[in-house]
Each structure stands twice: as structure tokens, then as C-alpha cells.
Scaffold this active site. Structure first.
Site, PDB file in Angstrom:
ATOM      1  N   HIS A 301      44.656  21.108  49.138  1.00 51.92           N
ATOM      2  CA  HIS A 301      46.070  21.393  49.351  1.00 51.92           C
ATOM      3  C   HIS A 301      46.208  22.706  50.129  1.00 51.92           C
ATOM      4  O   HIS A 301      45.624  23.715  49.741  1.00 51.92           O
ATOM      5  CB  HIS A 301      46.796  21.523  48.005  1.00 51.92           C
ATOM      6  CG  HIS A 301      47.016  20.225  47.306  1.00 51.92           C
ATOM      7  ND1 HIS A 301      46.776  20.053  45.948  1.00 51.92           N
ATOM      8  CD2 HIS A 301      47.465  19.028  47.752  1.00 51.92           C
ATOM      9  CE1 HIS A 301      47.069  18.815  45.606  1.00 51.92           C
ATOM     10  NE2 HIS A 301      47.485  18.175  46.677  1.00 51.92           N
ATOM     11  N   THR A 475      44.953  26.132  47.858  1.00 49.70           N
ATOM     12  CA  THR A 475      45.373  26.157  46.456  1.00 49.70           C
ATOM     13  C   THR A 475      44.167  25.928  45.544  1.00 49.70           C
ATOM     14  O   THR A 475      44.330  25.712  44.344  1.00 49.70           O
ATOM     15  CB  THR A 475      46.442  25.085  46.183  1.00 49.70           C
ATOM     16  OG1 THR A 475      45.920  23.813  46.541  1.00 49.70           O
ATOM     17  CG2 THR A 475      47.700  25.354  46.992  1.00 49.70           C
ATOM     18  N   TYR A 476      42.981  25.936  46.124  1.00 45.61           N
ATOM     19  CA  TYR A 476      41.709  25.795  45.380  1.00 45.61           C
ATOM     20  C   TYR A 476      41.556  24.405  44.763  1.00 45.61           C
ATOM     21  O   TYR A 476      40.857  24.247  43.764  1.00 45.61           O
ATOM     22  CB  TYR A 476      41.590  26.868  44.293  1.00 45.61           C
ATOM     23  CG  TYR A 476      41.849  28.266  44.781  1.00 45.61           C
ATOM     24  CD1 TYR A 476      40.868  28.978  45.468  1.00 45.61           C
ATOM     25  CD2 TYR A 476      43.073  28.889  44.568  1.00 45.61           C
ATOM     26  CE1 TYR A 476      41.110  30.268  45.931  1.00 45.61           C
ATOM     27  CE2 TYR A 476      43.330  30.175  45.023  1.00 45.61           C
ATOM     28  CZ  TYR A 476      42.340  30.860  45.708  1.00 45.61           C
ATOM     29  OH  TYR A 476      42.585  32.127  46.172  1.00 45.61           O
ATOM     30  N   HIS A 477      42.172  23.392  45.354  1.00 48.23           N
ATOM     31  CA  HIS A 477      42.108  22.023  44.832  1.00 48.23           C
ATOM     32  C   HIS A 477      41.170  21.194  45.717  1.00 48.23           C
ATOM     33  O   HIS A 477      41.608  20.349  46.496  1.00 48.23           O
ATOM     34  CB  HIS A 477      43.501  21.396  44.790  1.00 48.23           C
ATOM     35  CG  HIS A 477      44.487  22.142  43.973  1.00 48.23           C
ATOM     36  ND1 HIS A 477      45.856  22.007  44.116  1.00 48.23           N
ATOM     37  CD2 HIS A 477      44.309  23.047  42.981  1.00 48.23           C
ATOM     38  CE1 HIS A 477      46.475  22.799  43.255  1.00 48.23           C
ATOM     39  NE2 HIS A 477      45.556  23.445  42.547  1.00 48.23           N
ATOM     40  N   LEU A 478      39.880  21.416  45.591  1.00 53.02           N
ATOM     41  CA  LEU A 478      38.892  20.812  46.474  1.00 53.02           C
ATOM     42  C   LEU A 478      38.403  19.489  45.899  1.00 53.02           C
ATOM     43  O   LEU A 478      37.998  19.430  44.739  1.00 53.02           O
ATOM     44  CB  LEU A 478      37.702  21.757  46.671  1.00 53.02           C
ATOM     45  CG  LEU A 478      38.012  23.241  46.911  1.00 53.02           C
ATOM     46  CD1 LEU A 478      36.722  24.011  47.167  1.00 53.02           C
ATOM     47  CD2 LEU A 478      38.994  23.425  48.053  1.00 53.02           C
TER      48      LEU A 478
END
Length: 542
Positions: A301, A475-478
Site C-alpha cells: 500500500h 504502509t509496511y503492508h508487503l
């Protein structure tokens, strides 16, 4: 061949994050099996891990995080963006923003429609319920499992946040009584993984109870450097504690399970000989099994955030985090009373649409009664301010993760290709315009003075997109680098039982298996995946 003096267990789990912690707990409930968890980082003793507001410290601390950065690409203005991941017991759950967000039922139904049997929302709902202990209101879709992670409601409420919510209601956005019920649309306060003012990470909820069992071993500062194979069967893992340190081995009688996260799982497969043949050739790694999809389908994201200056006398987090006021907040936190030390980075959620005509939200927007200095990592402004951000639920843009060498102390190449798909640009622009509408409501105008970032002169689509390129962030949503799919899908890495295609004794159980991005933060769904996968490993489901 593995070393004759290697330790031996039934299962070896690489990674102690959200997935690894859940797996360790559920698998070790059977006293007849043994397992070993390898964690690249230290034990979770850093005090800032356990104070929710301590994420500001831990995100910048390389002793408990992987300080990964993306490649500089045109759509980020050539910037390399820090996409930090957890490196301690609990992994990302020990350093994340503590938000619990399942997403929309359609996310999972789309996975099933792609040929992944048993991954529809109805199939997965029991595993969401198993992983959580909902404290507060919630219907039959919510879990009350004492062995789950506690999910609590926001208890520190700012008048500015209340005004923001009222303004959204005035725009026709409904109040969402429980965005995790299956009906996401609307505005409200986030639910979070905090209890009695302390962060409850996956390690605290699942791994530490498992570590009390005699059949569980946990090795910290154990960086996995290679999966060991006999033919096409995984039989163990090599690991090291530091550059130049002796290489140790641990054997797996039944399975090796990779729960190292979207970046490290892909990198470990590649340097062990499972991945695209051309990449393995450049690395000088013999091909154990060619799988073109390893490291591809990377998604994240990408968010843009607007900042508003508050009027003089309006109290925001900026003022409360300094001097005597901070001392008062610390005292409240110590007494387990509502405090800014026990809040999430984002306080209010808005799940809404980038343009009219959509049936379901395609945006997640956030609001915080505080603001961070431009270009600084979580450094609060020296004036009162608020922040609102937006990102697209399901980005179409995909990138990759590629090992640069077989040295596990060298970070891999991470190219997210943010905003490379035209639809992503359209939705992102719609999100930024929605932010302005929400920040300009009469209800909020009593508290705010004016926009400081990007500023009122930025108006056209081109100007807004330029701002997004120069200021947007992860957003660190990998997800996605070991995507789940049928064997006929050339980009798939694991099947719908999360077994690596063409291999034996090897599974991937973490966010890297997600075929597409959920309309949510990834933490809740990663725990669900681990709960469901634990049943696969145990043979509890067909």
C-alpha cells in the site's frame, strides 16, 4: 548433506512473526511433536516494544528491525523509501501500528475464485475467530478465544477526532459500528492489539506460552542462510548469528516452514536454489527447482498524507508529547488509564470510495490528531497539527524482491513499482481529493487553521500526483512474493495447502502467499493464514 551434530526436530519454522508465533503455538499443542523456531533478531526485551507509542523508537532501531529500503523509482521521485520490517521475537507484530483490520469478505472470495480451494471468506472466518479474543462489542463473526490475541477499542479520545468523525457523517459517510464484522464501509475508531496499555504482540499472545512447553525450542539471533535439500525434499536449515560466525544446522524430520515475511522468505528461497533460473544463475546458486514466481507479484500500500495546522489553543498529540504534559501522560499510562502512550499511530479509519458508483470502498483513509514534520521519520511538528492519509485498498501495481547475493547480511533488491498501473493513479488521486473534503468540513473547521502539506497551491491532478511522488510512503503492508495458486499458474509458488510447488517437506506460511492485497492492514489476515495452515500441517483438514 547435513552435519552429523545438527539438532533435529519434527518441524523447523523460519521466523517468529505473526505467522511463526501462531504456528509454534498451535503445532506444539501436540506433545508428540517437536519444533524449533529460528528468529534472526534478539528476544523481545526492548522496553519500547511493549509501550504502544514506542513504535516511534523501534522503527528506527536496527537492533530489532530490518532496515530495508526500496529502489529509487520514477514514481517516488527517485527516493528510496524505508520499508522497515520487524526483526525480533514477534517480528512485525512487535513494531507495527497495532491495528487489527480483517478487510472485506470479497478479498478472500477472490482468492478462492483464482483456484485456491477452501480460501473463500466462509472458509476462513473460523480461523479469524480462532486467532482473536475480541474485548468489546461484536457479533457472531468475532472471536472470543482466550487463546487468541486481545482486540480492544480505542480508549483515549481527542475532541479533534470526534469533530473529524462528525464531519465525515455530514458528508454522508456512515458510522461503522464494527468494521471487522464483514461490513467495512464507514468511519470510526480503530480496534487494536493493546491490553492494559501494553502492546500484545503475536509473540506475547502465542509464542511465549508455547515456549513454556518442553517440545519447543527457540533460537534467537539465528539468521537463516540456506534451506538444505536432499533432491527435491527440504531436510533442514542453515543459520548464522553474525558475519563470519560459524554456520549451524537444524534438521526437520517432517517439514521446513518459511514464515520469514514477504522479503526474507523470497530471498531465502532464491539463495537456496528455488526461484527463477536466470536469477539463480546470476547469484551462482545451483538450481534445485525452478519457480519463476519466487520474488515476483510484490505489492504494498502506497499512502499520501495531508497535514493541517490547528488553531492556537487546540490540543493535539504534538503538545501532549512534550514537557509536563508528557509527564502527565506517562503517569496516566503507568496507572493503566487512557493515555497517548497506549494509542495507535492512526486513530480514526474511513473506508470509502474514490469515486461514486462503487459498491464497496476502494480506499482506506486514516486520521490522527497530531502531525509529523515534513521529511522526518515520526518527529512531531512543533506546532499543533493533524494528519490525514489515504491509500488504495487493492493496488494493481506489482514489483519484485531479488537477492543481490548469497550473503544474507546484504539487503535484497526491493522494487515496489508504486503507481505504475493507471488505475492505481486514478484511485490515489481520488483518495487525496477525498482527504481534502474530509478536512474541510464545518465540524472540523472550528479546530483547524489551514493546510500546510501539500498546501493550498497544489490543486491539479498533475500537481497532486507530483506531491504523491515526492512525499508518498509505504504502509509496511508487503505481500505476494510466494503467491498461492494452482500449479497451472506460472506465477504461483505454493498450492492451496501452502506447499511449495514441485517440492516436498517445504511450506510457506506468511503474507508472501497472498495472491492479492486484502483491503486492509495485513496483520489480521496473516494470523488467519497461520491458523488455517496449522490445520493443514497437522492433517486436521483434508
Amino acid at each position: 548433506m547435513v552435519s552429523a551434530n545438527a539438532e533435529e526436530f519434527d518441524y523447523v519454522i523460519v521466523g517468529s512473526g505473526a505467522a511463526g508465533s501462531v504456528l509454534a503455538n498451535r503445532l506444539s499443542a501436540d506433545p508428540g511433536v517437536t519444533l524449533c523456531v529460528l528468529e534472526a533478531g534478539p528476544p523481545d526485551r526492548n522496553p519500547f516494544i511493549h509501550i504502544p507509542a514506542g513504535f516511534i523508537k523501534t522503527l528506527a532501531d536496527p537492533s530489532v528491525t530490518w532496515q530495508f529500503k526500496t529502489e529509487g523509482i520514477p514514481m517516488t521521485g527517485g527516493r528510496r523509501i524505508a520499508t522497515t520490517q520487524g526483526r525480533t521475537l514477534g517480528g512485525g507484530s512487535s513494531v507495527n501500528g497495532l491495528i487489527y483490520n480483517r478487510g472485506q469478505p470479497a478479498d478472500l472470495d477472490s482468492w478462492a475464485q483464482r483456484g485456491n480451494r477452501g480460501w473463500g471468506y466462509a472458509d476462513c472466518l473460523p480461523y479469524y475467530r480462532r486467532s482473536e479474543n475480541r474485548v468489546g462489542l461484536g457479533g457472531e463473526t468475532r472471536g472470543r478465544n482466550p487463546d487468541g490475541i486481545p482486540i480492544t477499542d480505542m480508549d483515549w479520545i481527542s475532541p479533534v477526532s470526534e469533530a473529524f468523525i462528525k464531519g465525515c457523517l455530514g458528508l454522508g459517510i456512515p458510522r461503522a459500528p464494527d468494521y471487522n464484522s464483514g461490513d467495512q464501509m464507514g468511519v470510526g475508531y480503530y480496534q487494536r492489539t493493546i491490553r492494559n496499555g501494553r502492546r500484545i504482540s503475536a509473540a506475547r499472545a502465542f509464542l511465549h506460552p508455547a515456549m513454556k512447553r518442553p517440545n519447543v525450542a527457540v533460537r534467537t539471533n539465528a539468521r537463516a542462510s540456506r534451506i538444505l535439500f536432499e533432491g527435491k525434499r527440504a531436510i533442514g536449515v542453515q543459520y548464522v548469528s553474525a558475519p563470519g560466525a560459524p554456520v549451524r544446522e537444524v534438521r526437520a524430520r517432517r517439514e521446513v516452514i518459511l514464515s520469514a515475511g514477504t522479503v526474507n522468505t523470497a530471498r531465502l528461497l532464491q539463495i537456496s536454489g528455488v526461484g527463477p533460473a536466470d536469477l539463480l544463475g546470476r547469484l551462482g546458486v545451483p538450481v534445485v527447482h525452478e519457480l519463476r514466481g519466487v520474488g515476483s507479484n510484490f505489492r504494498d500500500h502506497y499512502a499520501s498524507r495531508f497535514v493541517m495546522r490547528a488553531k492556537p489553543g487546540v490540543e493535539t498529540l504534538n503538545e501532549l508529547s512534550r514537557g509536563l504534559k508528557l509527564g502527565a501522560q506517562i503517569a496516566r499510562w503507568a496507572l493503566r488509564r487512557p493515555s497517548i502512550l497506549a494509542t495507535t499511530p492512526s486513530h480514526v479509519h474511513v473506508f470509502w470510495k474514490s469515486f461514486e458508483g462503487l459498491d464497496q470502498p476502494d480506499l482506506q483513509c486514516v486520521f490522527t490528531p497530531g502531525s509529523y514534520a515534513e521529511g522526518k521519520v515520526y518527529i512531531l511538528d512543533d506546532y499543533p497539527g493533524v494528519t490525514a492519509g489515504a491509500w488504495q485498498h487493492r493496488p494493481e501495481s506489482t514489483g519484485w524482491v531479488r537477492a543481490r547475493s548469497t550473503n544474507v547480511f546484504e539487503d535484497p533488491e526491493i522494487n515496489p513499482n508504486y503507481l505504475s498501473d493507471p488505475m492505481d493513479v486514478r484511485v490515489h488521486l481520488g483518495g487525496m481529493r477525498l482527504l481534502r473534503r474530509m478536512l474541510a468540513t464545518p465540524e472540523l473547521s472550528a479546530f483547524l487553521e489551514g493546510e500546510t502539506l501539500p498546501g493550498p497551491k497544489v490543486q491539479s491532478d498533475d500537481e497532486l500526483l507530483d506531491f504523491a511522488k515526492r512525499n508518498g510512503s509505504t504502509t509496511y503492508h508487503l505481500i505476494g512474493t510466494a503467491r498461492m495458486g494452482p500449479e497451472t499458474d506460472p506465477s504461483a509458488v505454493v498450492n492451496d495447502r501452502l506447499q511449495v510447488h514441485g517440492m516436498q517437506g517445504l511450506r510457506v506460511i506468511d503474507a508472501s502467499i497472498m495472491p492479492s492485497m486484502p483491503s486492509a492492514n495485513t496483520y489480521a489476515t496473516t494470523m488467519m493464514i497461520a491458523e488455517k495452515a496449522a490445520d493443514f500441517v497437522r492433517g486436521a483438514v483434508a
